[in-house]
Write an enzyme that holds these catalytic residues in place. Structure first.
Site, PDB file in Angstrom:
ATOM      1  N   TYR A   1       0.862  -1.188   0.000  1.00  0.00           N
ATOM      2  CA  TYR A   1       0.000   0.000   0.000  1.00  0.00           C
ATOM      3  C   TYR A   1       0.894   1.232   0.000  1.00  0.00           C
ATOM      4  O   TYR A   1       1.869   1.307   0.765  1.00  0.00           O
ATOM      5  CB  TYR A   1      -0.883   0.006   1.248  1.00  0.00           C
ATOM      6  CG  TYR A   1      -1.753   1.237   1.398  1.00  0.00           C
ATOM      7  CD1 TYR A   1      -2.844   1.444   0.564  1.00  0.00           C
ATOM      8  CD2 TYR A   1      -1.487   2.187   2.382  1.00  0.00           C
ATOM      9  CE1 TYR A   1      -3.652   2.569   0.709  1.00  0.00           C
ATOM     10  CE2 TYR A   1      -2.291   3.309   2.532  1.00  0.00           C
ATOM     11  CZ  TYR A   1      -3.376   3.500   1.693  1.00  0.00           C
ATOM     12  OH  TYR A   1      -4.162   4.604   1.847  1.00  0.00           O
TER      13      TYR A   1
ATOM     14  N   LYS B   1       4.589   9.204   8.630  1.00  0.00           N
ATOM     15  CA  LYS B   1       4.371   8.627   9.961  1.00  0.00           C
ATOM     16  C   LYS B   1       5.378   9.132  11.013  1.00  0.00           C
ATOM     17  O   LYS B   1       5.192  10.216  11.532  1.00  0.00           O
ATOM     18  CB  LYS B   1       4.290   7.116   9.840  1.00  0.00           C
ATOM     19  CG  LYS B   1       3.066   6.732   8.957  1.00  0.00           C
ATOM     20  CD  LYS B   1       2.669   5.279   8.975  1.00  0.00           C
ATOM     21  CE  LYS B   1       1.321   5.086   8.311  1.00  0.00           C
ATOM     22  NZ  LYS B   1       1.310   4.507   6.986  1.00  0.00           N
TER      23      LYS B   1
ATOM     24  N   ASP C   1       9.438   2.988  -0.489  1.00  0.00           N
ATOM     25  CA  ASP C   1       8.401   3.661   0.305  1.00  0.00           C
ATOM     26  C   ASP C   1       8.613   3.312   1.776  1.00  0.00           C
ATOM     27  O   ASP C   1       8.252   2.238   2.238  1.00  0.00           O
ATOM     28  CB  ASP C   1       7.020   3.224  -0.184  1.00  0.00           C
ATOM     29  CG  ASP C   1       5.889   3.914   0.586  1.00  0.00           C
ATOM     30  OD1 ASP C   1       6.187   4.723   1.500  1.00  0.00           O
ATOM     31  OD2 ASP C   1       4.716   3.645   0.263  1.00  0.00           O
TER      32      ASP C   1
END
Ligand SMILES: *Cc1c(COP(=O)(O)O)cnc(C)c1O
Length: 429
Positions: free
Chosen positions: A142, A265, A237
């Site tokens: 994702y 994050k 990523d």
């Protein structure tokens, strides 16, 4: 009255599904999501004043624990000087320097406000830089919710059982090729056929959006070598893994350097900060220097950046990751022993402060193996833990997160809860 139920009823009237991000809705585990009113250290409290030991950590960012006094002070100080200006600030320069200093391979960086923006912009940059259109991603990974990345994706899409989103034009998704994760042969075959047409390959180096599947070292090396050979941009990523799994992110774990890295994050410490960056010759294609456009009203917001900087300054302290790793390992060893005692098939994976729990005899190495595990056991386990005051991600396809604020007592209490939970679900095996 149960405040969570009351609030969820109200929420469902004015928001689709009652939430602002799908996995929060408890759809795959059943029951009512908890509405959190405050948090401190390893705990949060819901609107019924019920306390939970938290292993979501806002889906990763809260690595130093909730409401860490240093982070809160930094945010308060920044806020007192104004919430945002839309002009450059010293804090953004400090943050860019710190990120480039912490992660080798990051020569230049641009700050944005979400991981979705970071990956979307990184792909546009790779296409602008190479003059090519094709993008490769891997099944179960994702990368946020931009159109070209919502193909066979993980996270909420997997949780809801539909890995591709409707509403994405075929014209957009046709340029996204999807390969199985950790399959070096499939990768080599694709490069032989289309290597000179590939703009970029994007991957999660440890795929935390299909629970926890780590790339094999051979897979990472093959990606690096093939991208270099064919002139495709390797985008790693690290929105989830960045400064979560170690001091140099997953790239430090593998000894492989991305052309472009995406971060999010942890670097926002709970506030909206994300980033993409890497080779200076590629980054030079970004506006205002080059022709690849990208912008953001709130990019580099001073209050958000203050939270991120304060968090990064804590994780840089000596022994931070060793400590985090030891806590995670202790907890998982306790879980494994408890599962064995109860006769439940179970395995775990971890790196730094990130972990995966699987209802299978050995940890999955691919999306197919994740799907073949006993994910049907997860909802009952999740609720048994919740009843004991332990809050795991409400999905069998999301990683869990340890913070530095979790004490030995918290971990012991979590293991005790797991002992009861495994016994409760043993008859379903
Ligand atoms: C969370 C995540 C994203 C998306 O970030 P948002 O801030 O939710 O937009 C992208 N990639 C990975 C690997 C993630 O874990």
């Amino acid at each position: 009255m149960n405040q969570n139920d009351i609030l969820f009823d109200r929420a469902c009237k004015t928001s689709p599904g009652g939430v602002n991000s799908p996995v929060r809705a408890f759809r795959s585990v059943g029951g009512t999501p908890r509405f959190i009113k405050r948090a401190k250290d390893a705990y949060f409290w819901d609107e019924n004043d019920q306390r939970y030991i938290d292993y979501i950590g806002s889906w990763g960012p809260i690595i130093v624990g909730h409401a860490h006094p240093v982070v809160v002070k930094a945010v308060q100080d920044a806020a007192a000087n104004g919430l945002g200006f839309g002009t450059p600030t010293r804090a953004e320069v400090d943050m860019a320097e710190l990120l480039c200093d912490m992660l080798p391979g990051l020569e230049q960086v641009r700050l944005v406000s979400s991981g979705t923006e970071a990956t979307m912009s990184a792909i546009r940059l790779a296409r602008g830089f190479t003059g090519r259109d094709l993008l490769v991603k891997f099944e179960g990974c994702y990368h946020g919710h931009s159109d070209s990345l919502l193909v066979k994706a993980g996270s909420g899409l997997l949780t809801l059982g539909n890995p591709s989103s409707s509403g994405v034009p075929v014209a957009v998704s046709k340029d996204t090729l999807v390969l199985p994760y950790n399959d070096v042969d499939a990768l080599e075959t694709l490069f032989k056929e289309k290597g000179n047409e590939l703009a970029a390959i994007i991957l999660e180096p440890i795929a935390g959006n299909m629970n926890f599947v780590r790339a094999t070292p051979e897979f990472m090396q093959a990606l690096r070598d093939l991208c270099t050979q064919y002139g495709a941009v390797l985008i790693i990523d690290e929105v989830m893994t960045g400064f979560r799994v170690g001091p140099q992110c997953a790239q430090g774990v593998y000894g492989v350097t991305a052309d472009i890295t995406t971060l999010g994050k942890v670097i926002g410490g709970g506030m909206p900060v994300a980033a993409f960056g890497g080779r200076a010759d590629i980054m030079a294609h970004m506006a205002p220097l080059g022709g690849v456009y990208q912008a953001g009203t709130l990019s580099g917001n001073p209050v958000a950046v203050a939270a991120g900087m304060a968090t990064l300054n804590i994780v840089r302290q000596d022994g931070f990751y060793e400590n985090l790793r030891a806590k995670t390992a202790t907890m998982l060893a306790g879980f494994t022993a408890a599962a064995q005692a109860a006769g439940v098939p179970f395995s775990t994976e971890m790196e730094g402060g990130m972990f995966g729990l699987f209802f299978s005899e050995s940890a999955p190495k691919s999306f197919a193996e994740v799907m073949a595990s006993r994910v049907d056991l997860f909802p009952a386990f999740f609720h048994a833990m919740l009843d004991e005051g332990v809050y795991l991600s409400p999905s069998a396809f999301e990683a869990g997160f340890m913070s530095a604020a979790h004490t030995d007592d918290d971990i012991a209490a979590t293991i005790e809860a797991a002992k009861k939970a495994f016994v409760k679900i043993a008859d379903k095996v």
